[in-house]
Design a protein around this motif. Structure first.
Motif, PDB file in Angstrom:
ATOM      1  N   ASP A   1      45.876  44.144  40.118  1.00 54.57           N
ATOM      2  CA  ASP A   1      46.671  43.069  39.531  1.00 54.57           C
ATOM      3  C   ASP A   1      48.133  43.506  39.480  1.00 54.57           C
ATOM      4  O   ASP A   1      48.532  44.291  38.628  1.00 54.57           O
ATOM      5  N   VAL A   2      48.932  43.018  40.417  1.00 53.29           N
ATOM      6  CA  VAL A   2      50.325  43.451  40.448  1.00 53.29           C
ATOM      7  C   VAL A   2      51.207  42.643  39.489  1.00 53.29           C
ATOM      8  O   VAL A   2      52.396  42.903  39.365  1.00 53.29           O
ATOM      9  N   VAL A   3      50.608  41.627  38.848  1.00 53.35           N
ATOM     10  CA  VAL A   3      51.376  40.850  37.862  1.00 53.35           C
ATOM     11  C   VAL A   3      51.322  41.540  36.500  1.00 53.35           C
ATOM     12  O   VAL A   3      52.302  41.616  35.777  1.00 53.35           O
ATOM     13  N   ASP A   4      50.156  42.113  36.189  1.00 48.96           N
ATOM     14  CA  ASP A   4      49.974  42.742  34.882  1.00 48.96           C
ATOM     15  C   ASP A   4      50.150  44.258  34.977  1.00 48.96           C
ATOM     16  O   ASP A   4      49.243  45.015  34.666  1.00 48.96           O
ATOM     17  N   MET A   5      51.313  44.657  35.443  1.00 48.54           N
ATOM     18  CA  MET A   5      51.555  46.100  35.540  1.00 48.54           C
ATOM     19  C   MET A   5      52.510  46.551  34.439  1.00 48.54           C
ATOM     20  O   MET A   5      53.443  45.840  34.103  1.00 48.54           O
ATOM     21  N   GLU A   6      52.247  47.754  33.931  1.00 49.38           N
ATOM     22  CA  GLU A   6      53.093  48.262  32.843  1.00 49.38           C
ATOM     23  C   GLU A   6      54.318  48.985  33.386  1.00 49.38           C
ATOM     24  O   GLU A   6      54.388  49.280  34.574  1.00 49.38           O
ATOM     25  N   VAL A   7      55.242  49.271  32.525  1.00 53.84           N
ATOM     26  CA  VAL A   7      56.511  49.978  32.756  1.00 53.84           C
ATOM     27  C   VAL A   7      57.541  49.058  33.432  1.00 53.84           C
ATOM     28  O   VAL A   7      57.410  48.703  34.600  1.00 53.84           O
ATOM     29  N   ARG A   8      58.523  48.743  32.636  1.00 55.74           N
ATOM     30  CA  ARG A   8      59.531  47.765  33.031  1.00 55.74           C
ATOM     31  C   ARG A   8      60.459  48.304  34.140  1.00 55.74           C
ATOM     32  O   ARG A   8      60.867  49.448  34.108  1.00 55.74           O
ATOM     33  N   SER A   9      60.809  47.439  35.094  1.00 57.79           N
ATOM     34  CA  SER A   9      61.736  47.833  36.160  1.00 57.79           C
ATOM     35  C   SER A   9      63.199  47.612  35.784  1.00 57.79           C
ATOM     36  O   SER A   9      64.050  48.437  36.070  1.00 57.79           O
ATOM     37  N   VAL A  10      63.481  46.460  35.217  1.00 56.67           N
ATOM     38  CA  VAL A  10      64.891  46.133  34.939  1.00 56.67           C
ATOM     39  C   VAL A  10      65.071  45.663  33.497  1.00 56.67           C
ATOM     40  O   VAL A  10      64.111  45.243  32.860  1.00 56.67           O
TER      41      VAL A  10
END
Ligand SMILES: [Zn+2]
Length: 243
Positions: free
Chosen positions: A234-243
């Motif tokens: 699930d690439v929508v529910d991934m942890e750790v913020r990018s921006v």
């Protein structure tokens, strides 16, 4: 014994310093965890092996592991020799861990990088049917490497913020490794180089935990590597913020 998770390292206190928080976190999640020290740490300048064994048992209670044992490889002789590998493979068959944590494969201390190779090869051999040792063949499903170096980029980081205090207490359990023993003068204690010991290591590991915690958006984290890729569904529910 069917452990879910087994951490293997060269000396008593190596595991506490590198992945103690993760071990406790997994125990709190209901997994059966264990620690296997390859040596009793008898080459250490501080504390007798008996003291260290007691300390290791106290630390194990704090980390809530179901098993802690020592393979009794001579300290400073950790190497992937046939003899050590077969002993380790026998132990792996007894403990039957699903996942194993080993030290990262590069290090300054030969015992540490040899522990990584010995650990890997012992796990591999444990699965070979024809091996001349007791026990049912068993090969761990997953091998993780716990790193103690800021310059090695981990493949993932475990949030140990909630376990950080207990990890600290588990490290403190190794009292002989940094406190001035009764009856030893401060001067003499300094001479034994004691402050190069576990408290300095813990400082380094705490900085590392803070740095990697920060990188995943929490206070403290323990870094790990795996040689395989991570599978994600699930690439929508991934942890750790990018921006
Ligand atoms: Zn060590």
């Amino acid at each position: 014994m069917n452990l879910d998770l087994l951490a293997i390292a060269a000396h008593p206190d190596d595991v506490e310093l590198t992945c103690g928080g993760t071990l406790l976190k997994m125990a709190q999640q209901g997994y059966r965890t264990g620690i296997l020290d390859l040596t009793a740490g008898e080459m250490g300048t501080r504390g007798t092996p008996e003291t260290r064994a007691k300390e290791a048992a106290a630390a194990a209670r704090i980390l809530r592991v179901k098993y802690r044992g020592c393979l009794e490889v001579p300290d400073s002789d950790v190497q992937p020799s046939r003899q050590h590998k077969l002993r380790l493979a026998t132990k792996i068959r007894e403990l039957r861990p699903k996942t194993v944590i080993l030290p990262y494969w590069e290090a300054r201390h030969p015992d540490h990088y040899h522990a990584s190779t010995l650990g890997y090869e012992g796990c591999f051999l444990a699965g070979l049917k024809a091996l001349p040792i007791d026990g049912e063949p068993h090969r761990p499903f997953k091998i993780l490497y716990s790193t103690a170096f800021a310059e090695v980029r981990p493949t993932f980081v475990v949030d140990i913020t909630a376990q950080y205090e207990a990890r600290h207490r588990a490290i403190l359990a190794f009292g002989s490794q940094f406190r001035r023993p009764k009856g030893v003068s401060r001067k003499k204690h300094h001479k034994t180089n004691v402050f190069l010991a576990i408290d300095k290591l813990e400082d380094q590991m705490n900085l590392l935990a803070r740095r990697y915690g920060d990188m995943i958006g929490v206070k403290y984290g323990e870094p790990f590597l795996q040689k395989e890729l991570m599978k994600v569904d699930d690439v929508v529910d991934m942890e750790v913020r990018s921006v």
